[in-house]
Design a protein around this motif. Structure first.
Motif, PDB file in Angstrom:
ATOM      1  N   SER B 104       0.849  -1.194   0.000  1.00 11.28           N
ATOM      2  CA  SER B 104       0.000   0.000   0.000  1.00 11.28           C
ATOM      3  C   SER B 104       0.883   1.242   0.000  1.00 11.28           C
ATOM      4  CB  SER B 104      -0.891   0.005   1.243  1.00 11.28           C
ATOM      5  OG  SER B 104      -0.110   0.273   2.394  1.00 11.28           O
ATOM      6  N   PRO B 105       0.382   2.368  -0.529  1.00 13.43           N
ATOM      7  CA  PRO B 105       1.233   3.568  -0.560  1.00 13.43           C
ATOM      8  C   PRO B 105       1.829   3.953   0.805  1.00 13.43           C
ATOM      9  CG  PRO B 105      -0.601   3.862  -2.046  1.00 13.43           C
ATOM     10  CD  PRO B 105      -0.857   2.562  -1.309  1.00 13.43           C
ATOM     11  N   PRO B 106       1.078   3.882   1.914  1.00 10.82           N
ATOM     12  CA  PRO B 106       1.746   4.197   3.186  1.00 10.82           C
ATOM     13  C   PRO B 106       2.613   3.047   3.710  1.00 10.82           C
ATOM     14  CG  PRO B 106      -0.606   4.715   3.271  1.00 10.82           C
ATOM     15  CD  PRO B 106      -0.378   3.823   2.083  1.00 10.82           C
ATOM     16  N   GLY B 107       2.547   1.869   3.101  1.00 11.62           N
ATOM     17  CA  GLY B 107       3.493   0.811   3.418  1.00 11.62           C
ATOM     18  C   GLY B 107       3.071  -0.234   4.435  1.00 11.62           C
ATOM     19  N   SER B 108       1.783  -0.250   4.811  1.00 15.19           N
ATOM     20  CA  SER B 108       1.322  -1.253   5.770  1.00 15.19           C
ATOM     21  C   SER B 108      -0.116  -1.635   5.471  1.00 15.19           C
ATOM     22  CB  SER B 108       1.423  -0.724   7.203  1.00 15.19           C
ATOM     23  OG  SER B 108       0.324   0.135   7.481  1.00 15.19           O
ATOM     24  N   HIS B 109      -0.679  -2.489   6.365  1.00 17.50           N
ATOM     25  CA  HIS B 109      -2.077  -2.912   6.248  1.00 17.50           C
ATOM     26  C   HIS B 109      -3.062  -1.807   6.645  1.00 17.50           C
ATOM     27  CE1 HIS B 109      -1.162  -3.051  10.455  1.00 17.50           C
ATOM     28  NE2 HIS B 109      -2.437  -3.163  10.733  1.00 17.50           N
ATOM     29  N   LYS B 110      -2.573  -0.754   7.302  1.00 16.55           N
ATOM     30  CA  LYS B 110      -3.475   0.253   7.880  1.00 16.55           C
ATOM     31  C   LYS B 110      -4.481   0.859   6.889  1.00 16.55           C
ATOM     32  CE  LYS B 110      -2.038   0.514  12.273  1.00 16.55           C
ATOM     33  NZ  LYS B 110      -2.906   0.030  13.363  1.00 16.55           N
ATOM     34  N   PRO B 111      -4.089   1.109   5.632  1.00 14.28           N
ATOM     35  CA  PRO B 111      -5.066   1.723   4.719  1.00 14.28           C
ATOM     36  C   PRO B 111      -6.310   0.878   4.459  1.00 14.28           C
ATOM     37  CG  PRO B 111      -2.841   1.976   3.872  1.00 14.28           C
ATOM     38  CD  PRO B 111      -2.752   1.031   5.029  1.00 14.28           C
ATOM     39  N   GLY B 136       3.587   7.064  13.420  1.00 13.19           N
ATOM     40  CA  GLY B 136       3.123   7.681  12.188  1.00 13.19           C
ATOM     41  C   GLY B 136       2.496   6.770  11.148  1.00 13.19           C
ATOM     42  N   GLN B 137       2.523   5.459  11.357  1.00 17.75           N
ATOM     43  CA  GLN B 137       1.928   4.543  10.374  1.00 17.75           C
ATOM     44  C   GLN B 137       0.436   4.818  10.206  1.00 17.75           C
ATOM     45  OE1 GLN B 137       2.723   2.386   8.186  1.00 17.75           O
ATOM     46  NE2 GLN B 137       4.562   1.255   8.729  1.00 17.75           N
ATOM     47  N   TRP B 138      -0.274   4.909  11.314  1.00 17.61           N
ATOM     48  CA  TRP B 138      -1.714   5.111  11.221  1.00 17.61           C
ATOM     49  C   TRP B 138      -2.046   6.507  10.707  1.00 17.61           C
ATOM     50  CZ3 TRP B 138      -6.160   3.633  10.080  1.00 17.61           C
ATOM     51  CH2 TRP B 138      -7.305   4.368  10.417  1.00 17.61           C
ATOM     52  N   GLY B 139      -1.354   7.501  11.216  1.00 16.55           N
ATOM     53  CA  GLY B 139      -1.621   8.872  10.767  1.00 16.55           C
ATOM     54  C   GLY B 139      -1.416   9.020   9.268  1.00 16.55           C
ATOM     55  N   SER B 140      -0.372   8.411   8.741  1.00 14.28           N
ATOM     56  CA  SER B 140      -0.126   8.543   7.303  1.00 14.28           C
ATOM     57  C   SER B 140      -1.156   7.752   6.502  1.00 14.28           C
ATOM     58  CB  SER B 140       1.309   8.159   6.937  1.00 14.28           C
ATOM     59  OG  SER B 140       1.637   6.877   7.402  1.00 14.28           O
ATOM     60  N   ALA B 141      -1.606   6.621   7.031  1.00 13.14           N
ATOM     61  CA  ALA B 141      -2.640   5.842   6.330  1.00 13.14           C
ATOM     62  C   ALA B 141      -3.948   6.632   6.253  1.00 13.14           C
ATOM     63  CB  ALA B 141      -2.869   4.508   7.029  1.00 13.14           C
ATOM     64  N   LEU B 142      -4.321   7.287   7.363  1.00 14.41           N
ATOM     65  CA  LEU B 142      -5.576   8.054   7.338  1.00 14.41           C
ATOM     66  C   LEU B 142      -5.434   9.300   6.459  1.00 14.41           C
ATOM     67  CD1 LEU B 142      -8.471   7.830   8.514  1.00 14.41           C
ATOM     68  CD2 LEU B 142      -7.786   9.563  10.180  1.00 14.41           C
ATOM     69  N   ALA B 143      -4.256   9.923   6.482  1.00 13.70           N
ATOM     70  CA  ALA B 143      -4.013  11.081   5.611  1.00 13.70           C
ATOM     71  C   ALA B 143      -4.208  10.681   4.147  1.00 13.70           C
ATOM     72  CB  ALA B 143      -2.601  11.619   5.836  1.00 13.70           C
ATOM     73  N   PHE B 144      -3.614   9.561   3.775  1.00  5.09           N
ATOM     74  CA  PHE B 144      -3.755   9.016   2.417  1.00  5.09           C
ATOM     75  C   PHE B 144      -5.229   8.815   2.054  1.00  5.09           C
ATOM     76  CE2 PHE B 144      -4.498   4.801   0.428  1.00  5.09           C
ATOM     77  CZ  PHE B 144      -4.060   5.046  -0.860  1.00  5.09           C
ATOM     78  N   ALA B 145      -5.955   8.131   2.930  1.00  2.00           N
ATOM     79  CA  ALA B 145      -7.359   7.807   2.643  1.00  2.00           C
ATOM     80  C   ALA B 145      -8.213   9.073   2.523  1.00  2.00           C
ATOM     81  CB  ALA B 145      -7.910   6.886   3.732  1.00  2.00           C
ATOM     82  N   CYS B 146      -7.989  10.016   3.427  1.00  2.00           N
ATOM     83  CA  CYS B 146      -8.782  11.249   3.395  1.00  2.00           C
ATOM     84  C   CYS B 146      -8.510  12.038   2.116  1.00  2.00           C
ATOM     85  CB  CYS B 146      -8.479  12.107   4.627  1.00  2.00           C
ATOM     86  SG  CYS B 146      -9.247  11.476   6.135  1.00  2.00           S
ATOM     87  N   LEU B 409       1.594 -19.784   7.841  1.00  2.00           N
ATOM     88  CA  LEU B 409       1.127 -18.564   7.163  1.00  2.00           C
ATOM     89  C   LEU B 409       1.234 -17.403   8.136  1.00  2.00           C
ATOM     90  CD1 LEU B 409      -0.439 -16.912   4.973  1.00  2.00           C
ATOM     91  CD2 LEU B 409      -2.546 -17.797   5.995  1.00  2.00           C
ATOM     92  N   PHE B 410       1.937 -16.329   7.723  1.00  2.00           N
ATOM     93  CA  PHE B 410       1.981 -15.162   8.610  1.00  2.00           C
ATOM     94  C   PHE B 410       1.696 -13.880   7.849  1.00  2.00           C
ATOM     95  CE2 PHE B 410       6.425 -15.138   7.196  1.00  2.00           C
ATOM     96  CZ  PHE B 410       6.721 -13.787   7.086  1.00  2.00           C
ATOM     97  N   ASN B 411       1.422 -12.840   8.595  1.00  2.00           N
ATOM     98  CA  ASN B 411       1.108 -11.550   7.975  1.00  2.00           C
ATOM     99  C   ASN B 411       2.340 -10.653   7.987  1.00  2.00           C
ATOM    100  OD1 ASN B 411      -0.517  -9.774   6.638  1.00  2.00           O
ATOM    101  ND2 ASN B 411      -1.653  -9.072   8.435  1.00  2.00           N
ATOM    102  N   TYR B 412       2.755 -10.286   6.774  1.00  2.00           N
ATOM    103  CA  TYR B 412       3.874  -9.339   6.617  1.00  2.00           C
ATOM    104  C   TYR B 412       3.221  -7.951   6.618  1.00  2.00           C
ATOM    105  CZ  TYR B 412       8.324  -7.570   4.713  1.00  2.00           C
ATOM    106  OH  TYR B 412       9.513  -6.907   4.523  1.00  2.00           O
ATOM    107  N   SER B 413       3.046  -7.409   7.826  1.00  2.00           N
ATOM    108  CA  SER B 413       2.155  -6.246   7.985  1.00  2.00           C
ATOM    109  C   SER B 413       2.681  -4.955   7.396  1.00  2.00           C
ATOM    110  CB  SER B 413       1.824  -6.054   9.468  1.00  2.00           C
ATOM    111  OG  SER B 413       3.009  -5.961  10.234  1.00  2.00           O
ATOM    112  N   GLY B 414       3.999  -4.840   7.220  1.00  2.00           N
ATOM    113  CA  GLY B 414       4.501  -3.606   6.622  1.00  2.00           C
ATOM    114  C   GLY B 414       6.001  -3.620   6.431  1.00  2.00           C
ATOM    115  N   HIS B 415       6.495  -2.696   5.597  1.00  2.00           N
ATOM    116  CA  HIS B 415       7.943  -2.606   5.398  1.00  2.00           C
ATOM    117  C   HIS B 415       8.567  -1.692   6.447  1.00  2.00           C
ATOM    118  CE1 HIS B 415       7.826   1.434   3.736  1.00  2.00           C
ATOM    119  NE2 HIS B 415       6.965   1.064   2.812  1.00  2.00           N
ATOM    120  N   GLY B 416       9.886  -1.791   6.558  1.00  2.00           N
ATOM    121  CA  GLY B 416      10.597  -1.032   7.588  1.00  2.00           C
ATOM    122  C   GLY B 416      11.475   0.066   7.014  1.00  2.00           C
ATOM    123  N   LEU B 417      11.151   0.538   5.810  1.00  2.00           N
ATOM    124  CA  LEU B 417      12.050   1.495   5.142  1.00  2.00           C
ATOM    125  C   LEU B 417      12.131   2.834   5.855  1.00  2.00           C
ATOM    126  CD1 LEU B 417      11.267   0.788   1.381  1.00  2.00           C
ATOM    127  CD2 LEU B 417      12.996  -0.224   2.875  1.00  2.00           C
TER     128      LEU B 417
END
Lengths: 462, 462
Positions: B104-111, B136-146, B409-417
């Protein structure tokens, strides 16, 4: 219609496309210090012979070893995406497609060649690769490839970036590479500069000198140097981008692209997308192909075509190319990957033939386009990539004016998640526009006049 | 076999799965300040009614509106990948699959939920969302969506992260959100804290208070608050992850997973993957399901099950959950997303039923696993995600010892860049292991004793 056009792994191209086989007029040969064309043997201390063979090959198709494909499958085939939200925002009749090269672990197209180069070096018995890096995209791509293939990796990173961009250095460390600030005290070239200018911010030219010195002076003979752009074999490895895109455009029901766009620093991501379509243009297809560069470093649009070194320290052979002179230091624009004084000779020859129509853009317009992109399509592009997006927007607007349903295809060469400072400067109205003064071109002519003249040769067909 | 199992957009799940329909014993109701179950009306100033309806729904399947899917197609369906290189490195008979939510553009499952929440708010006539964010993961995901949906967005970012992690703030700005350091001078809650402690580093609790205050005091009535985890409707939106994964495992020829793993802070990425498979477990399938948390913040493995506030400032209703007490301040581990004192009530109820077997891990072991991952699979994971990888490695080793061909099976929830500092600390041997002292649990009991008791209820089937 799906927004993302996905190829299966089993549909990945199994050969790279070598444009040298189809160029109506060949590239002028690289020259050695004596002004005579260099021979493969002269390059042997720097590159392994299997890559030198690719460098000089005129075979049209070169097989991609399965072992390389197996590594590329981590992220390839890369999706072709349709920018439906940007199209809607622009209210354009154009259909805008882009190849998303940001999915690789280091975040750009660079690993396409880093993996191939590391693999061929390993096949040749090499144990370690050295390279230089500016902002860090190339250094991190080679670190990744070397780790995956079990090679050692040493990266000389330009001092100012080493200090200002610690994240790229950490990436290289995560992939096991040794990354040192250049100039370093580990080479003669580095020590010499440090003695004269202990506080120097460094330059790509110095870093290249250090990396080549380490490779050629290693007494085991098991170290070689690796370059991330400019050379023929590097561009060859990137053609997998365009070859995938051709299949995907067909899946999308498009007969051909009308316009192809890529940003060009040394020329590798642009060529990777463009060369397979250039073959069609050579065969009569009507395609406009646009490499894009910054006005701050206008190689293709303003510089002379001349023989020049690929590096500042004059260690490489002379290459026939559009060049601002190896001593040129570009203004500090954010697109570090486009701050290169020269351009890949294969790209230059296509320009001489009239096959490519280069364009230059200021970084302020590019960031405006990057922001439009982020706010419509959603993703945050690299500052280099924003140059391609800006021209895609220009062309989509033109299509609207002309009322034409054009098919635009560009290369989304990488994400900008590790280069956000430029966005901040833009949002705070602190981003500067750079236009190169003519005096810089005069300086270039002065530097270049001592070298053999590079005549512009063309078939006259375009 | 392909390394990446791709679904077409036309194969995306068109309904979310609501586990509340299948739980043998329902979750205890949230309580208001008077100790009585809250009613939907009481939440109306904070959330729009359509999301409140989802929050309390017991319908098994809830339709995903096409407009939401159209936005998710930017990166979904997300690939299911097979970790063939890690398997080889471990020499394990286990087959390790992971769902890659880093695209996802913000880099995690949050969007996945940010987009859904923004869309439902917009449908309800809301013009602006407020929220808090830590790293900042959640804040950036909500910023993206809004931005994508044309809503305003205001993010209160914990002061210390605001100062130390400027890149996430720039991301939010790129997506047009207003991001301020919390405590701020823009709310009563913020001003009160600043008067008492002008130099405070802030906390999630304070930031939540500020975000809720702005939402409920907006005189136009067109502002609401948005939460990125914990609540039922948030977990619901994430079930698209597991529903996709079920189809993809089938494509890979697997009958069922033997082990499912996800890291859990508030519980949303873990639940997103696990809940659709939990339904199968409730129906008799043999699956081990493991939520993973840090030893520094051991909610599920050591904390009492109790009624507690979701936030430090006691503005939310009381939720029945495993909790270290709303006053708990977790040690400064790098996995900011796992530093939460409580846990989603739905996850807690599954633990009470015996459906989930939580595990806790120290961050040093997690970073060791993240490094193995980066050097075999190639990608750099978020510090949160490393907890899931570490348990996947534990289980793959166990499968080897037992000589069993398990499907993990596991969830790769986001990148660490954007979180590379933790890697640097680890590489420099400067990473600290944290084990929570018992005295912290005694403090929690003390905080919680004044609230209504939360009885552990279970069907006794597992």
């Amino acid at each position: 219609m799906e927004q993302k056009i996905q190829l299966k792994e089993s549909d990945i191209p199994r050969q790279w496309y070598n444009i040298a086989a189809d160029l109506p007029t060949p590239v002028l040969p690289p020259l050695g210090p004596d002004g005579k064309p260099i021979t493969p043997d002269m390059l042997a201390p720097v590159f392994p012979m299997n890559l030198i063979e690719q460098e000089v090959s005129t075979e049209r198709w070169i097989d991609i070893p399965d072992e390389i494909l197996n590594i590329l499958y981590r992220w390839r085939p890369a999706p072709l995406k349709r920018a439906v939200y940007l199209e809607k925002w622009l209210d354009t009749p154009a259909r805008i497609y882009y190849k998303d090269e940001s999915y690789s672990p280091p975040g750009s197209h660079k690993p396409n060649t880093a993996v191939a180069q590391a693999w061929y070096n390993k096949q040749f018995g090499i144990k370690k690769l050295t390279t230089e890096t500016g902002a860090g995209q190339w250094g991190s791509a080679l670190a990744f490839a070397c780790k995956i293939l079990g090679l050692g990796c040493k990266v000389y990173m330009v001092r100012i970036s080493f200090d200002q961009k610690p994240f790229r250095k950490i990436m290289m460390n995560v992939w096991g590479a040794d990354c040192v600030a250049s100039p370093s005290d580990q080479t003669n070239a580095g020590r010499k500069v440090l003695e004269e200018k202990p506080d120097t911010p460094g330059s790509l030219g110095i870093a290249i000198s250090e990396a080549i010195e380490e490779a050629v002076t290693d007494k085991t003979g098991k170290t070689r140097y690796s370059l991330g752009s400019v050379l023929n074999h590097v561009l060859l490895h990137q053609t997998i981008i365009g070859l995938e895109a051709k299949k995907q455009l067909e899946m999308a029901g498009e007969k051909k692209p009308d316009i192809i766009i890529g940003c060009a620093g040394g020329g590798s991501n642009f060529s990777g997308l463009a060369f397979p379509f250039t073959a069609d243009k050579i065969n009569g297809e009507d395609i406009e192909i646009i490499p894009v560069e910054p006005t701050a470093c206008p190689t293709m649009t303003r510089a002379p075509f001349a023989y020049d070194h690929g590096d500042t320290a004059c260690m490489t052979p002379l290459l026939a190319m559009y060049t601002l002179g190896h001593a040129f230091i570009p203004p500090p624009i954010h697109a570090g990957g486009l701050r290169y004084h020269g351009m890949a000779p294969l790209v230059c020859q296509c320009i001489n033939e009239g096959l490519f129509k280069p364009r230059s853009l200021d970084q302020v317009e590019c960031y405006q386009s990057a922001l439009i992109w982020a706010q419509t399509e959603g993703s945050i592009c690299a500052p280099e990539t924003s140059h391609a997006i800006a021209v895609a927007i220009q062309e989509a607007k033109k299509a609207k004016e002309e009322g034409k349903e054009k098919v635009i295809l560009f290369n989304y060469s990488g994400h900008g998640l590790m280069d956000l400072n430029g966005y901040q400067a833009f949002l705070n109205n602190k981003l500067e526009a750079f236009e190169l003064p003519d005096s810089e071109l005069e300086k270039a002519e002065d530097v270049l006049k001592s070298y053999p003249k590079a005549e512009i040769r063309k078939s006259g067909k375009w």
